[in-house]
Structures are given as C-alpha cells and as structure tokens.
Scaffold this active site. Structure first.
Site, PDB file in Angstrom:
ATOM      1  N   SER A   1      56.447  40.196  37.096  1.00  0.00           N
ATOM      2  CA  SER A   1      55.338  40.552  36.122  1.00  0.00           C
ATOM      3  C   SER A   1      55.368  41.785  35.971  1.00  0.00           C
ATOM      4  O   SER A   1      56.439  42.558  35.450  1.00  0.00           O
ATOM      5  CB  SER A   1      54.213  39.849  36.901  1.00  0.00           C
ATOM      6  OG  SER A   1      53.234  39.878  35.918  1.00  0.00           O
TER       7      SER A   1
ATOM      8  N   LYS B   1      28.083  38.923  26.387  1.00  0.00           N
ATOM      9  CA  LYS B   1      28.530  39.830  27.640  1.00  0.00           C
ATOM     10  C   LYS B   1      28.714  39.266  29.018  1.00  0.00           C
ATOM     11  O   LYS B   1      29.326  39.833  29.864  1.00  0.00           O
ATOM     12  CB  LYS B   1      27.058  40.897  27.624  1.00  0.00           C
ATOM     13  CG  LYS B   1      26.954  41.981  28.422  1.00  0.00           C
ATOM     14  CD  LYS B   1      28.282  42.936  28.480  1.00  0.00           C
ATOM     15  CE  LYS B   1      28.256  44.015  29.453  1.00  0.00           C
ATOM     16  NZ  LYS B   1      29.361  45.051  29.409  1.00  0.00           N
TER      17      LYS B   1
END
Length: 356
Positions: free
Chosen positions: A175, A227
């Site tokens: 990764s 949000k």
C-alpha cells in the site's frame, strides 16, 4: 666524655657508656656495634591500581561492544567489502546510508512519517560521504497523504542529488509503503514478501443498530445534511456513498500514476495490478513491481554499485542519539579507525560536550 657522664660514673660507680665504633677492651680487634636505626618503610607501589583500572576499562568496552554489535551492519558488496560504523556525522569514508521504514506510514515524527524521512534524506543529501541510500521497508501501509508526501521526498532526493535509492523489502511492503518504494531506482524483495497492494480504502462504520439495541439515542446538530455522514450514528445515503466512492477512486488514481511514473510502466499496466491485493516477491518480479529477489546485503551492494563505490561502509540514518552513545558505538566497532575516533572526540570537544 662530658662532665655529666663523669659525675654519674663517680656517684653510681657505673662505667662510662661505650661509644659506638669504639674498640672493646681485650676484644682483640672487636668494636662496639653501631646502634640500630630503623629504616623507613619502602613506599608501596601503586602500579596495581593502574592495572586494575585498565582491566575494568577493558571489560566495560567489551560489554559495550557486545551490546552495540547487535546494531552493527556488515555488508559484503559484489565490488568490494564494506565495514560498518555508526554516526553519519563522523564518517571519514564513502558510505551507503540505510533508512528503516518499519511500521505504519503516518504522522508520528519517525522515519515512517514525512517529516522524519525528509530529515534523514536531507542529512544524506548534505553529507558528501553518503553516496547512496537503502530503504529497508517493513510496512503494510498507512495514511494515503503521508505516503504521497514521502513518495515525493524520495523522488526529489534522487533527482536533486543524483544519489541512487535502493529498496530492500522485508516481510511486507504494501500500500502506501509500496507507493514510497516505487520511487526508488531499484527494488529488492524476498520470495515470500507480501508486496504491492495498490489500492485505496475508506471505512465508515454504522453503529446505529447497536445504539438502538442499547436504547441510546443520538441527535447530531449539523450545518449540512452530510456533515455527520462519517460519525457512525446512521447509515450513509446513496448520494453520500457515491460521493465517497468518487473520492476513493480519485485518490487511488493518484496512487496508480505515482507507481507508473516511478516504475517506468504504463498507467494501464499498473491499473491492472491495482487489485488491492499483495503479490509474492516472485510474482512481483515477474509483473514488474520489483526488480530482483535478494536480501538487504544485496540491496546495499546494488546501491554501492549504482554509486560507483568499490569500497564503502554502511551507516544507519535515524533520529540522532547522544554524542557519548555515538562515541561508544564507534569505540566498540572492531574495524573503526583511530582517525574516526579522534575526529569524533574533536567534534564533541568543539561542541563543548567533552571537558578535560
């Protein structure tokens, strides 16, 4: 004879005291002996103290040597042998600098972080004796942004200094760690290394069902509907899921392009390998994500070869310890030269850290 002696002889009828060295009457040549005068005791030799101190120092140095040997690296290059020292500031000959990326790629100030890696790369760039770098990687990845920054630092170092960078893969090089590795000039891997894992992931946990079972009610007061989408108190909407997916795809595309640029591969070729899965070292060499199966010693030798060094030493590039610790490490090294020790002590003295 004094008058006092004569008076004592007359009163007590005692013969006068014989004088030392005087002849004994009727002794046929014999003389009164000289009185015994005690001789001063010979001074005790303190040589044994010096010897004892020397023996103690030898044992201390041997003990320090046994501890330090655990961290000493000795590499045997294909173009010559290399010795090992510790402390880049005291290098007196050409060297390969070794930087360890061991752990999660994140912002923690270690060499597994952008600031920590850049600090060591800057030291290597400014030191004329460090001619090449080996990144010893043992990491499963981490924060995407940290990996992106560190990849940029490795690429800039190689381009600006001309000093080669070689990767030595340990158990895992995946990764974000592989994104960083892809910017090196050469990548070594073990046959069993888990390497690659080109991909990006974002995790959002929905705990609303658990909260309901526990009778917990949470009200999020937000400035916009989305949000609180990552708070875990409700499920994502379809629009939010699509939004996050597009974000992940965009970040992953940057990852793919970075690897393609670093490895000199086509973007489509790398994208085909971006399954999020790791490959064995054997497969990575075959598909182009790595160059060769080999050990850390092989990586050091390759770095020296790319830097055109036939004789070299290796030095660990890591956050600095104390000057005294560095000096003890130098003293415990079996092949350290007198010149290196003198230079180290002068350096410490000039810094005001060593007093006579």
């Amino acid at each position: 004879m004094s008058q006092n002696d004569t008076w004592q002889q007359q009163v007590w009828q005692q013969p006068p005291a014989p004088q030392p060295g005087a002849p004994i009457p009727g002794g046929e040549g014999a003389y009164y002996a000289q009185p015994y005068a005690p001789q001063p005791a010979p001074k005790k030799s303190r040589g044994w103290i010096v010897a004892l101190v020397a023996v103690v120092l030898v044992f201390v140095l041997l003990a320090v040597g046994m501890v330090s040997c655990a961290g000493v690296m000795t590499s045997f290059g294909s173009l010559g042998t290399s010795s090992s020292t510790s402390g880049v500031d005291y290098l007196m000959s050409d060297a390969v600098g070794v930087i360890e990326l061991d752990g999660t790629i994140q912002y923690d100030g270690s060499t597994c972080s952008p600031e920590g890696l850049k600090e060591q790369l800057d030291i290597a760039a400014e030191n004329g004796h460090v001619k090449a770098i080996v990144l010893r990687v043992n990491s499963g990845g981490g924060t995407a942004t940290a990996g992106e920054e560190m990849s940029e630092y490795v690429r800039e170092f190689s381009e600006s200094t001309g000093k080669p960078v070689v990767v030595s893969s340990a158990a895992t090089n995946a990764s974000a760690a592989y994104e960083i590795s892809s910017q090196a000039d050469y990548i070594f891997t073990a046959k069993s290394t888990a390497i690659g894992s080109i991909g990006t992931a974002m995790q959002v946990t929905d705990l609303s069902g658990l909260y309901e079972l526990l009778g917990i009610s949470i009200d999020n007061i937000t400035s916009s509907d989305s949000k609180d989408s990552s708070y875990g108190t409700r499920a994502l909407t379809e629009e939010e899921r699509a939004y996050y997916q597009a974000m992940v795809d965009q970040i992953n595309e940057t990852f793919v392009q970075t690897v393609a640029e670093g490895r000199g591969m086509a973007v489509e070729e790398v994208r085909a390998l971006a399954t999020g899965l790791t490959f064995t070292g054997i497969d990575a060499v075959e598909n182009g994500l790595a160059d060769e199966v080999g050990t850390q010693q092989d990586a050091v030798a390759k770095a020296a070869e790319l830097a055109n060094m036939s004789a070299y030493t290796t030095v660990a590039l890591e956050p600095a310890g104390s000057d005294l610790s560095t000096l003890l490490d130098l003293m415990s090294s079996s092949d350290v030269s007198v010149e290196n020790l003198v230079a180290a002590m002068k350096e410490m003295e000039n810094d005001g850290r060593l007093a006579h």
